[in-house]
Design a protein around this motif. Structure first.
Motif, PDB file in Angstrom:
ATOM      1  N   ALA A  86       0.870  -1.178   0.000  1.00  0.00           N
ATOM      2  CA  ALA A  86       0.000   0.000   0.000  1.00  0.00           C
ATOM      3  C   ALA A  86       0.908   1.230   0.000  1.00  0.00           C
ATOM      4  O   ALA A  86       1.945   1.240   0.658  1.00  0.00           O
ATOM      5  N   VAL A  87       0.524   2.241  -0.757  1.00  0.00           N
ATOM      6  CA  VAL A  87       1.351   3.458  -0.850  1.00  0.00           C
ATOM      7  C   VAL A  87       0.464   4.704  -0.789  1.00  0.00           C
ATOM      8  O   VAL A  87      -0.753   4.619  -0.948  1.00  0.00           O
ATOM      9  N   GLY A  88       1.118   5.838  -0.593  1.00  0.00           N
ATOM     10  CA  GLY A  88       0.446   7.121  -0.713  1.00  0.00           C
ATOM     11  C   GLY A  88       0.678   7.667  -2.114  1.00  0.00           C
ATOM     12  O   GLY A  88       1.717   7.414  -2.719  1.00  0.00           O
ATOM     13  N   THR A 161      10.180   5.735   2.305  1.00  0.00           N
ATOM     14  CA  THR A 161      10.487   6.544   3.495  1.00  0.00           C
ATOM     15  C   THR A 161      10.612   5.638   4.725  1.00  0.00           C
ATOM     16  O   THR A 161      10.204   4.482   4.699  1.00  0.00           O
ATOM     17  N   LEU A 166       3.685   8.971   9.001  1.00  0.00           N
ATOM     18  CA  LEU A 166       3.534   9.475   7.639  1.00  0.00           C
ATOM     19  C   LEU A 166       4.405  10.719   7.483  1.00  0.00           C
ATOM     20  O   LEU A 166       4.962  11.235   8.451  1.00  0.00           O
ATOM     21  N   GLU A 167       4.515  11.218   6.254  1.00  0.00           N
ATOM     22  CA  GLU A 167       5.426  12.317   5.965  1.00  0.00           C
ATOM     23  C   GLU A 167       4.795  13.666   6.299  1.00  0.00           C
ATOM     24  O   GLU A 167       3.581  13.783   6.430  1.00  0.00           O
ATOM     25  N   VAL A 183       4.567   6.977  -2.514  1.00  0.00           N
ATOM     26  CA  VAL A 183       5.445   6.887  -1.345  1.00  0.00           C
ATOM     27  C   VAL A 183       4.991   5.733  -0.458  1.00  0.00           C
ATOM     28  O   VAL A 183       3.802   5.567  -0.194  1.00  0.00           O
ATOM     29  N   GLY A 184       5.962   4.928  -0.059  1.00  0.00           N
ATOM     30  CA  GLY A 184       5.690   3.804   0.823  1.00  0.00           C
ATOM     31  C   GLY A 184       6.857   3.604   1.775  1.00  0.00           C
ATOM     32  O   GLY A 184       7.856   4.317   1.682  1.00  0.00           O
ATOM     33  N   MET A 185       6.726   2.647   2.684  1.00  0.00           N
ATOM     34  CA  MET A 185       7.768   2.490   3.716  1.00  0.00           C
ATOM     35  C   MET A 185       8.524   1.174   3.622  1.00  0.00           C
ATOM     36  O   MET A 185       9.367   0.900   4.469  1.00  0.00           O
ATOM     37  N   VAL A 208      -3.484   4.028  -1.420  1.00  0.00           N
ATOM     38  CA  VAL A 208      -4.573   3.956  -0.434  1.00  0.00           C
ATOM     39  C   VAL A 208      -4.912   5.315   0.179  1.00  0.00           C
ATOM     40  O   VAL A 208      -5.867   5.436   0.937  1.00  0.00           O
ATOM     41  N   ASN A 209      -4.104   6.324  -0.120  1.00  0.00           N
ATOM     42  CA  ASN A 209      -4.389   7.682   0.373  1.00  0.00           C
ATOM     43  C   ASN A 209      -3.612   8.674  -0.475  1.00  0.00           C
ATOM     44  O   ASN A 209      -2.638   8.308  -1.138  1.00  0.00           O
ATOM     45  N   ALA A 211      -0.951  11.469  -0.495  1.00  0.00           N
ATOM     46  CA  ALA A 211       0.163  11.742   0.418  1.00  0.00           C
ATOM     47  C   ALA A 211      -0.047  13.093   1.111  1.00  0.00           C
ATOM     48  O   ALA A 211      -0.883  13.906   0.686  1.00  0.00           O
TER      49      ALA A 211
HETATM   50  N1  HPA Z   1       3.276   7.505   3.095  1.00  0.00           N
HETATM   51  C1  HPA Z   1       4.108   6.467   3.300  1.00  0.00           C
HETATM   52  N2  HPA Z   1       3.708   5.203   3.247  1.00  0.00           N
HETATM   53  C2  HPA Z   1       2.416   4.962   2.988  1.00  0.00           C
HETATM   54  C3  HPA Z   1       1.492   6.000   2.778  1.00  0.00           C
HETATM   55  C4  HPA Z   1       1.953   7.336   2.828  1.00  0.00           C
HETATM   56  O1  HPA Z   1       1.195   8.311   2.650  1.00  0.00           O
HETATM   57  N3  HPA Z   1       0.287   5.414   2.555  1.00  0.00           N
HETATM   58  C5  HPA Z   1       0.496   4.066   2.629  1.00  0.00           C
HETATM   59  N4  HPA Z   1       1.777   3.796   2.885  1.00  0.00           N
END
Ligand code: HPA
Length: 245
Positions: A86-88, A161, A166-167, A183-185, A208-209, A211
């Motif tokens: 999942a990422v932003g 990141t 979150l950032e 962006v993801g972790m 999923v969102n 950023a």
């Molecule tokens: N930032 C970093 N990692 C994420 C995010 C995000 O907004 N959403 C899901 N993983």
């Protein structure tokens, strides 16, 4: 034909349509993996699955033992890895719900054990990482999405990141200036280690969102969970079409 490994991220701690044959705890020189490897058949083909954050989703991104996970997959004969995460979303195309197949990576993580080459007795090795992801896995993911009738964005730069927070908005602005699209972790050092050990690895990212600072709405876990739930169903459909590789 290769053996496909699937690393499941948040929202994908198990594959519903996987016909499970067995689970195995693999001992690794780097300690414990996130959990046992699950061996099974997906669409009639052998796959090996591991939940990156543990089957109960208890391991945060900075505590994942990436070396153990990658070593374990390689050890049991996996050759190709699909890394679901999942990422932003940062760039305009990366709205919530979009599935993206990144083709580049920027690593903003720090302090994570991020190499198998620790020096000592072994030679210093500098792997070519100009193209961080396996073109063959990416190509198959694109085809599979087409077959499944699921829309995907076929490129983009993944910014990794440190988390688990979150950032800030300024951090996202900076990542955007750097060329980051999502962006993801967890994308680093996972991809690095896969390349070092010789696994053909590519990410499959679900936005999923938006950023930080990219939407007027605050980022809430409730909103993320709703997008994740629906989006991972589409991710599963793509995965069912992708094997064999
Ligand atoms: N930032 C970093 N990692 C994420 C995010 C995000 O907004 N959403 C899901 N993983």
């Amino acid at each position: 034909m290769g053996v496909v490994g699937i690393i499941g991220g948040s929202g994908l701690t198990r594959l519903k349509n996987l016909q499970i044959n067995n689970r195995r705890v693999i001992r690794t020189p780097f300690g414990e993996a996130s959990g046992p490897l699950t061996f099974g058949q997906l669409g009639g083909h052998e796959v090996v699955f591991i939940a990156r954050h543990g089957y109960g989703h208890t391991i945060p991104p900075h505590r994942v033992n990436y070396r153990a996970n990658i070593w374990a997959l390689h050890h049991v004969g996996v050759t190709h890895v699909i890394a679901v995460a999942a990422v932003g979303g940062i760039s305009a195309a990366m709205r919530s719900g979009v599935i993206c197949l990144p083709d580049q990576l920027i690593d903003y993580t720090s302090g994570r054990p991020s190499t198998f080459f620790e020096g000592g007795e072994s030679m210093v090795v500098h792997i070519d990482f100009s193209e961080p992801y396996c073109p063959r896995v990416r190509e198959r993911l694109l085809q599979a999405a087409g077959t499944a009738g699921i829309a995907v964005v076929g490129g983009g730069t993944y910014a990794a990141t440190q988390g688990p927070r979150l950032e800030t908005t300024a951090e996202i602005r900076r990542i955007e200036r750097d060329g980051g699209d999502v962006v993801g972790m967890t994308g680093a050092p996972e991809a690095v280690l896969a390349r070092e050990i010789g696994l053909c690895y590519a990410p499959l990212s679900l936005v999923v969102n938006s950023a930080a600072g990219k939407s007027a709405e605050p980022i809430t876990m409730e909103a993320i969970d709703a997008v994740m739930h629906e989006g991972m169903e589409r991710v599963r459909k793509v995965l069912e079409q992708v094997v064999p590789l």
